[in-house]
Design a protein around this motif. Structure first.
Motif, PDB file in Angstrom:
ATOM      1  N   ASP A   1       0.821  -1.216   0.000  1.00  0.00           N
ATOM      2  CA  ASP A   1       0.000   0.000   0.000  1.00  0.00           C
ATOM      3  C   ASP A   1       0.852   1.262   0.000  1.00  0.00           C
ATOM      4  O   ASP A   1       0.559   2.221  -0.715  1.00  0.00           O
ATOM      5  N   GLU A   2       1.939   1.243   0.801  1.00  0.00           N
ATOM      6  CA  GLU A   2       2.801   2.434   0.810  1.00  0.00           C
ATOM      7  C   GLU A   2       3.535   2.576  -0.507  1.00  0.00           C
ATOM      8  O   GLU A   2       3.814   3.677  -0.971  1.00  0.00           O
ATOM      9  N   ARG A   3       3.848   1.399  -1.072  1.00  0.00           N
ATOM     10  CA  ARG A   3       4.676   1.424  -2.275  1.00  0.00           C
ATOM     11  C   ARG A   3       4.005   2.211  -3.381  1.00  0.00           C
ATOM     12  O   ARG A   3       4.627   2.967  -4.111  1.00  0.00           O
ATOM     13  N   ASP A   4       2.702   2.012  -3.508  1.00  0.00           N
ATOM     14  CA  ASP A   4       1.978   2.659  -4.593  1.00  0.00           C
ATOM     15  C   ASP A   4       2.136   4.168  -4.523  1.00  0.00           C
ATOM     16  O   ASP A   4       2.423   4.835  -5.516  1.00  0.00           O
ATOM     17  N   GLN A   5       1.992   4.720  -3.305  1.00  0.00           N
ATOM     18  CA  GLN A   5       2.148   6.172  -3.133  1.00  0.00           C
ATOM     19  C   GLN A   5       3.520   6.618  -3.586  1.00  0.00           C
ATOM     20  O   GLN A   5       3.687   7.601  -4.303  1.00  0.00           O
ATOM     21  N   HIS A   6       4.531   5.873  -3.129  1.00  0.00           N
ATOM     22  CA  HIS A   6       5.906   6.268  -3.449  1.00  0.00           C
ATOM     23  C   HIS A   6       6.173   6.168  -4.935  1.00  0.00           C
ATOM     24  O   HIS A   6       6.870   7.003  -5.511  1.00  0.00           O
ATOM     25  N   VAL A   7       5.634   5.138  -5.571  1.00  0.00           N
ATOM     26  CA  VAL A   7       5.837   4.997  -7.020  1.00  0.00           C
ATOM     27  C   VAL A   7       5.282   6.215  -7.722  1.00  0.00           C
ATOM     28  O   VAL A   7       5.922   6.810  -8.591  1.00  0.00           O
ATOM     29  N   GLN A   8       4.082   6.607  -7.307  1.00  0.00           N
ATOM     30  CA  GLN A   8       3.483   7.793  -7.931  1.00  0.00           C
ATOM     31  C   GLN A   8       4.405   8.990  -7.764  1.00  0.00           C
ATOM     32  O   GLN A   8       4.666   9.730  -8.706  1.00  0.00           O
TER      33      GLN A   8
END
Lengths: 503, 411
Positions: free
Chosen positions: A387-394
């Protein structure tokens, strides 16, 4: 069998009680005619013996809803012609849907999966697979039917025991470790390696004592696995030793006195370790660097040591932010090695602030080390939970885009490994459109494998209209058209698959 | 008449035409699939209620229509020509010639078989495939294709079966009986004579058969099998009359990628008149073109237990000693695996081995879950070759879906 040539008896004698006289002809023909008569008599008259009918246990009726035939045909098509990655998605969806396979499909689907996946997707087989396993052991799903208790732990095969250990660690880690401690000395080295890997589940400081013991194991891979696990326990003695080792090596110079102190940038003093003591070797530090890495021995030691403690430790000790520390690193000697080491440390101990800072560092290097930068950022992000990864990827994709590094942002999107949220999906297609409009011709970025990996990960609800918009915008003559149409087809295929599995 | 232009991956758009009256179509794309996706796309648009201009078709449509009209006229002209009458003398001469060739073929076959018997079957088994195939080819040249088939079947049997020596001897022996019978065919009763002729390879003309009166009934499709040999594909469909309970086998042939003329689905029921070929206990049949599908039935009637299967074969052999396979429905039986063979076991514990070529064993066991099942297939005195399965009042066929071997429901 052996041929009439070797027999001399008259053919007439073969069937002495034949009621019909045999017609004229050679001995061979005569033999065949007798054989015919005998065969016909046997076939016509044969009756199987009546015997005790074997008692077969009956299977229970199937109570759950069954997966639709159309979905199964899709699976057969996927497994024959692909794309193969969607097979995993088919199974995940199917097992989530709560439905089971129609019984006649069970053997075929069972054989499509590896032993591990059978356990993971066991729910789609339903109860019938256990009945089938009773008929023949080849249909047994490892570790599934078995109860999770110590007796099975002690008496199973290695693969079964690994599965049991994983299950135990998921629910009650201490018991799992206790089992392992019980049989540790008697287990073979390969088995120990596999079990130690399983200990990763539910890892906590309670495991420290056991892992310290494992550091003394005879087999190197066991020692390495133990060191790796210990390095993820910030409060352990292992970590203390690591920090002590680094104390002389990694330190800021003392602040110069005076008013100008705040404005002058502090210098980081980095000293390469002069020797490795026994404790360091025991903790897993390798003496010789790998042959292809062009680094000296001592700086290789420093890198290894520095990749163990969490980077948050440094920002805490030196009372500065991650960005400030990285700036100082960039200005010091051995900047490259230290940066790499800090990245590795951050992968072990993910932290939002540090990840942002390190990614900024990679982006700064993107000018000379384009592919390395993307790989570096991707590795840092992979360590985060999904879940955190998605934010960071963005965030990273946006940053790269703002730096006008469109190609790199596309590359980053292509190599991330999780399912994208709809926001990420929209961003991805925005960037794709920018790339298409900006570049001259089709590149490897839109090759078949890149597209398939996109197609697998996009959020299908928002992806289909986004791709359609791209197709409308780029017009019919664009050289990218084929590639994007393929992507659209893949997305539509996934949409169909989802519909079929839930229909 | 509908038409359109479709932009594909070529430079110019493809021109698509479709004649609604007789479903003729043409598209200029290079695809080899007929009909191509552009024609289908056009049809979808039409079916979806798109608006189509009906007047003033463009030049390419007019051209096509004109060509079609020309071709239709030419065909009508050809058809209306009086057909060449069959010259009875020439025909008689052809038949004699064929009989002569067959006679020669029989002699060659006899000599070849005598060779096998005198040198021993073990020696024959050690021969390469060409040993069998050359004899089969000679029989085909002698215009006796039925005998050629039997020889080819022997070639397969010696390599795959455990009890090959028994089977080979049986096959050779019955071939001998057939040769003997054919040589004195005039003295055989009519049905046997017809059977012998058809086994050797004489075929009956379909037009002549269709002119006869057949049995009108509701025929249910209880089994279907596709086999292929080189480029010739054969569709075998077994039907059972719901009132007369007779079994009929309809064979359809197609070469290469042609489609079969009749399409049968397992479980379909047709109201049709079935005309049977001449022969003993004839069960090869033709359905007259007036056949119409009237519904679906997924039961398998007329299943007998294993004792029944064996006695049926016995009775059939009395009438036709050259019979190789007997179609029969057996049940209720359970499917049991013993070592590497599958067996059918009935209520009295009698066992029937299943043919080695049956690959759906586990699928069947998983489906039945130990319960009893009915199967329709062929029994040759040695083992049972299943064609379809009836479980819990649902028919299943042996299917290969892409690469997956599984029993498929007849929906």
């Amino acid at each position: 069998m052996l041929g009439l040539a070797r027999h001399t008896s008259a053919v007439d004698e073969l069937l002495p009680d034949a009621a019909v006289k045999l017609p004229e002809g050679s001995r061979e023909e005569g033999l065949l005619r007798c054989a015919a008569a005998a065969l016909l008599a046997r076939l016509a008259g044969q009756r199987s013996a009546v015997a005790e009918a074997p008692a077969t246990a009956r299977a229970a009726n199937i109570a759950e809803r069954v997966i639709a035939d159309s979905a199964l045909r899709l699976l057969a098509h996927l497994s024959a012609e692909g794309p193969k990655e969607l097979i995993g998605e088919w199974f995940t969806r199917a097992s989530k849907s709560g439905r089971v396979l129609p019984p006649q499909w069970i053997p075929a689907v069972f054989e499509m999966l590896t032993a591990e996946l059978r356990g993971e997707y066991a729910s789609i087989f339903g109860a019938r697979i256990h009945w089938l396993a009773d008929q023949d052991a080849r249909w047994a799903i490892e570790g599934l039917g078995q109860e999770c208790n110590e007796r099975n732990w002690q008496t199973g095969s290695v693969a079964e025991r690994v599965a049991l250990l994983k299950r135990a660690r998921a629910t009650d880690p201490d018991t799992g470790r206790a089992w392992l401690e019980g049989t540790w000395s008697a287990d073979a080295p390969e088995a120990r390696e596999a079990f130690l890997q399983a200990l990763k589940i539910g890892l906590s400081s309670a495991d420290e004592v056991f892992l310290e013991q494992a550091l003394d194991d005879k087999r190197k891979s066991v020692r390495l696995a133990a060191a790796d696990h210990l390095s993820r326990l910030p409060g352990s003695a292992f970590m203390q030793r690591a920090l002590e080792r680094l104390r002389p090596a990694f330190e800021f110079e003392p602040r110069p006195a005076g008013l100008l102190a705040k404005f002058s940038s502090r210098k980081l003093r980095i000293e390469l370790p002069s020797a490795l003591d026994k404790a360091a070797l025991r903790d897993g530090i390798e003496i010789k660097p790998p042959a292809n890495a062009k680094v000296g021995e001592r700086s290789f030691w420093l890198t290894q040591m520095l990749s163990v403690p969490p980077p948050q430790e440094w920002s805490r000790r030196f009372e500065c932010t991650a960005t400030e520390l990285l700036d100082a690193v960039a200005r010091s000697d051995h900047a490259g090695q230290v940066f790499t080491a800090l990245c590795a440390a951050c992968v072990r101990h993910p932290d939002g602030e540090w990840i942002d800072a390190l990614c900024a560092g990679w982006r700064a290097r993107a000018a000379d080390q384009a592919s390395g930068a993307v790989a570096g950022i991707a590795a840092l992000l992979e360590a985060l939970p999904t879940d955190e990864r998605d934010q960071h990827v963005q965030a990273q994709v946006k940053a790269l885009r703002n730096q006008d590094l469109i190609d790199l942002s596309l590359q980053l999107l292509t190599c991330t490994g999780h399912a994208w949220s709809s926001a990420t999906t929209s961003l991805a297609f925005e960037v794709l459109l920018m790339h298409i409009q900006g570049s001259a011709g089709p590149s490897y970025l839109l090759g078949p494998s890149a597209l398939e990996s996109w197609g697998r990960r996009v959020d299908i609800a928002s992806a289909a209209p986004a791709v359609q918009r791209i197709l409308d915008k780029i017009g019919t003559e664009s050289p990218f058209r084929n590639a994007v149409e393929r992507l659209l087809k893949l997305i539509e295929f996934r949409i169909d698959m989802h519909k079929e599995l839930l229909a | 008449m509908i038409w359109g232009e479709c932009q594909g991956s070529g430079a110019n758009p493809y021109q698509v035409r479709f004649a609604l009256a007789d479903t003729g179509y043409r598209c200029t794309c290079p695809s080899r699939k007929q009909p191509c996706k552009h024609v289908l796309g056009l049809l979808y648009l039409y079916a979806g209620g798109g608006s189509f201009p009906t007047t003033a078709p463009p030049a390419f449509v007019e051209e096509w229509l004109a060509n079609r009209a020309k071709r239709a006229d030419a065909k009508a002209a050809r058809d209306s020509l009086p057909s060449v009458p069959v010259d009875p003398e020439a025909q008689a001469r052809r038949l004699d010639k064929r009989e002569g060739r067959i006679g020669l073929g029989l002699e060659q076959l006899q000599a070849w078989m005598a060779d096998i018997v005198s040198q021993g079957m073990a020696h024959a088994r050690a021969q390469p495939q060409s040993f069998w195939m050359q004899m089969a080819a000679r029989l085909v040249d002698a215009q006796a294709p039925g005998l050629a088939n039997r020889v080819r079947a022997m070639a397969a049997m010696v390599l795959t079966e455990e009890n090959w020596s028994e089977r080979l001897l049986g096959a050779l022996a019955r071939l001998q009986l057939l040769i003997d019978a054919y040589r004195r065919i005039e003295s055989l009763p009519t049905p046997l004579a017809a059977e012998a002729r058809s086994l050797v390879g004489w075929t009956q003309k379909q037009e002549e058969l269709l002119a006869r009166r057949g049995i009108s009934d509701h025929w249910q499709v209880i089994g279907k099998r596709l086999t292929s040999e080189d480029t010739l594909r054969v569709q075998s469909t077994w039907l059972r009359g719901q009132k007369c309970h007779r079994l009929a086998l309809v064979l359809d042939f197609a070469v290469g990628r042609q489609a079969f003329t009749s399409v049968f689905t397992l479980g379909q029921v047709f109201a049709a008149e079935a005309v049977f070929f001449d022969g003993v206990r004839p069960y090869r049949a033709l359905l007259k073109p007036s056949a119409a599908a009237v519904g679906v039935s997924l039961h398998l009637t007329g299943a007998v237990d294993i004792g029944g299967v064996e006695s049926e074969l016995g009775a059939a052999l009395v009438e036709n000693p050259w019979l190789e396979r007997w179609p029969v429905a057996v049940g209720p039986v359970t499917v049991v695996g013993v070592q590497d063979r599958w067996l059918l076991v009935d209520a009295l514990g009698r066992r029937l081995p299943i043919a080695r070529s049956f690959k759906h064993g586990w699928s069947l066991v998983a489906l039945t879950g130990g319960e009893t099942v009915d199967l329709f297939g062929e029994w040759d005195g040695f083992d049972f070759d299943p064609i379809s399965v009836c479980f819990n009042s649902m028919l299943y066929s042996l299917a290969q879906i892409d690469a997956v071997t599984v029993l498929a429901r007849a929906v």
